[in-house]
Design an enzyme around this catalytic site. Structure first.
Site, PDB file in Angstrom:
ATOM      1  N   GLY A 119      -3.812   1.667 -32.830  1.00 31.31           N
ATOM      2  CA  GLY A 119      -2.693   0.798 -32.495  1.00 31.31           C
ATOM      3  C   GLY A 119      -3.143  -0.279 -31.524  1.00 31.31           C
ATOM      4  O   GLY A 119      -4.166  -0.150 -30.852  1.00 31.31           O
ATOM      5  N   CYS A 120      -2.364  -1.342 -31.427  1.00 32.18           N
ATOM      6  CA  CYS A 120      -2.768  -2.454 -30.565  1.00 32.18           C
ATOM      7  C   CYS A 120      -2.683  -2.083 -29.089  1.00 32.18           C
ATOM      8  O   CYS A 120      -3.648  -2.292 -28.331  1.00 32.18           O
ATOM      9  CB  CYS A 120      -1.925  -3.690 -30.865  1.00 32.18           C
ATOM     10  SG  CYS A 120      -0.136  -3.416 -30.876  1.00 32.18           S
ATOM     11  N   TYR A 121      -1.566  -1.522 -28.644  1.00 31.40           N
ATOM     12  CA  TYR A 121      -1.477  -1.092 -27.247  1.00 31.40           C
ATOM     13  C   TYR A 121      -2.526  -0.013 -26.919  1.00 31.40           C
ATOM     14  O   TYR A 121      -3.199  -0.102 -25.887  1.00 31.40           O
ATOM     15  CB  TYR A 121      -0.089  -0.530 -26.947  1.00 31.40           C
ATOM     16  CG  TYR A 121       1.055  -1.508 -26.949  1.00 31.40           C
ATOM     17  CD1 TYR A 121       1.166  -2.504 -25.977  1.00 31.40           C
ATOM     18  CD2 TYR A 121       2.068  -1.419 -27.902  1.00 31.40           C
ATOM     19  CE1 TYR A 121       2.241  -3.377 -25.964  1.00 31.40           C
ATOM     20  CE2 TYR A 121       3.149  -2.282 -27.892  1.00 31.40           C
ATOM     21  CZ  TYR A 121       3.241  -3.273 -26.919  1.00 31.40           C
ATOM     22  OH  TYR A 121       4.314  -4.122 -26.909  1.00 31.40           O
TER      23      TYR A 121
END
Length: 308
Positions: free
Chosen positions: A113-115
């Site tokens: 995921g990006c976070y």
């Protein structure tokens, strides 16, 4: 001989950006379904069974369905959804953290995921090196451009220009937390405070550290040096040198980037620190990460086709 790649979900933001990174590369031939066939199950199954590689840019249920469709084929899969990030048998697609050889040899890769990319990049090396404890209750404050929320959120931000800041995940239990906990090597799930701003792309992920209160925590300089040593030799993840800028900005006009820059800021007395990761949520946070894994799986230079 070129390798065939099927992007399942090629019409979405992540799929379009992956196709853009692969466009013009002679190593790959894209299997493209037109608008009348891209949601047809039989056409998708045929493409999955024909391709050397498939990149799934789908919501979780559709990604699981695609994996089922691919059973019995030779296709190697990179899943950009949340569906398989902590699933046994899948390799986490963060080569700097899990090892480039692990990704290169995998048949099933789950894109981070990006976070989590920002958080894990900051915390995992420091916990592994014993510079931070695994059992501290970490917090994560993060801001992202709205493109990370998919079609519905993109439309909402582009239609409602009065939104200045959107906080969400207020009930905890965000779907990114399990991978953040596992791949950072933590004993406790971090408190995660995500938010969205009216910029199409860009991301700031911050972990504040009250160093004086954390048992066994290293100094600010040691934290920075630990990160620099861990990522030495790579060209995608960069560790900024010491220094306090007057300010740091996320701009609405940010150009696409597949780089990830890490910062370590500390108070003058060394009792507090702020670990910060700056990245493009559509780059190293999504499409760029998928292409990086694809390059490794295909035996090609890791950074081919990336914007660095």
């Amino acid at each position: 001989m070129s390798l065939s790649v099927f992007i399942d979900g090629a019409a979405g933001t992540t799929g379009l950006e992956i196709a853009d990174r692969l466009g013009g590369r002679s190593e790959f031939d894209l299997i493209i379904l037109d608008d009348t066939r891209r949601k047809d199950s039989s056409a998708r199954k045929e493409a999955l069974h024909t391709a050397d590689f498939a990149i799934l840019c789908l919501h979780d249920d559709a990604a699981r369905e695609a994996v089922e469709m691919a059973q019995g084929s030779k296709v190697r899969i990179i899943d950009a959804s949340t569906a398989h990030r902590v699933t046994p048998g899948w390799t986490y697609g963060f080569p700097e953290i899990v090892g480039r050889d692990a990704v290169a040899g995998a048949n099933r890769v789950a894109n981070p995921g990006c976070y989590p990319t920002g958080f894990i990049a900051l915390i995992a090396p420091l916990v592994r090196a014993g510079l931070l404890p695994a059992d501290w209750p970490y917090t994560v404050n993060a801001v992202s451009g709205y493109s990370g929320g998919g079609k519905a959120l993109i439309e909402r931000f582009e239609e409602d220009r009065d939104i200045a800041f959107r906080a969400y995940g207020l009930g905890m239990g965000h779907k990114h937390v399990p991978e953040m906990t596992r791949y950072a090597g933590l004993a406790h799930a971090p408190v995660f405070a995500p938010s969205v701003i009216p910029a199409h792309r860009g991301m700031w992920v911050e972990v504040p550290l009250p160093l004086a209160a954390i048992p066994g925590a290293a100094s600010v300089d040691a934290l920075r040096e630990g990160l620099a040593a861990f990522y030495a030799g790579g060209s995608i993840v960069r560790v900024a040198e010491a220094g306090l800028p007057a300010e740091m900005l996320l701009r609405a006009s940010m150009a696409p980037s597949d780089a990830l820059t890490l910062h370590v800021f500390g108070s003058a007395d060394g009792t507090q620190a702020r670990l910060v990761a700056v990245l493009d949520n559509l780059g190293k946070g999504a499409s760029g990460a998928a292409v990086q894994s694809l390059n490794l799986m295909a035996g090609l230079p890791e950074t081919a086709g990336l914007a660095l």
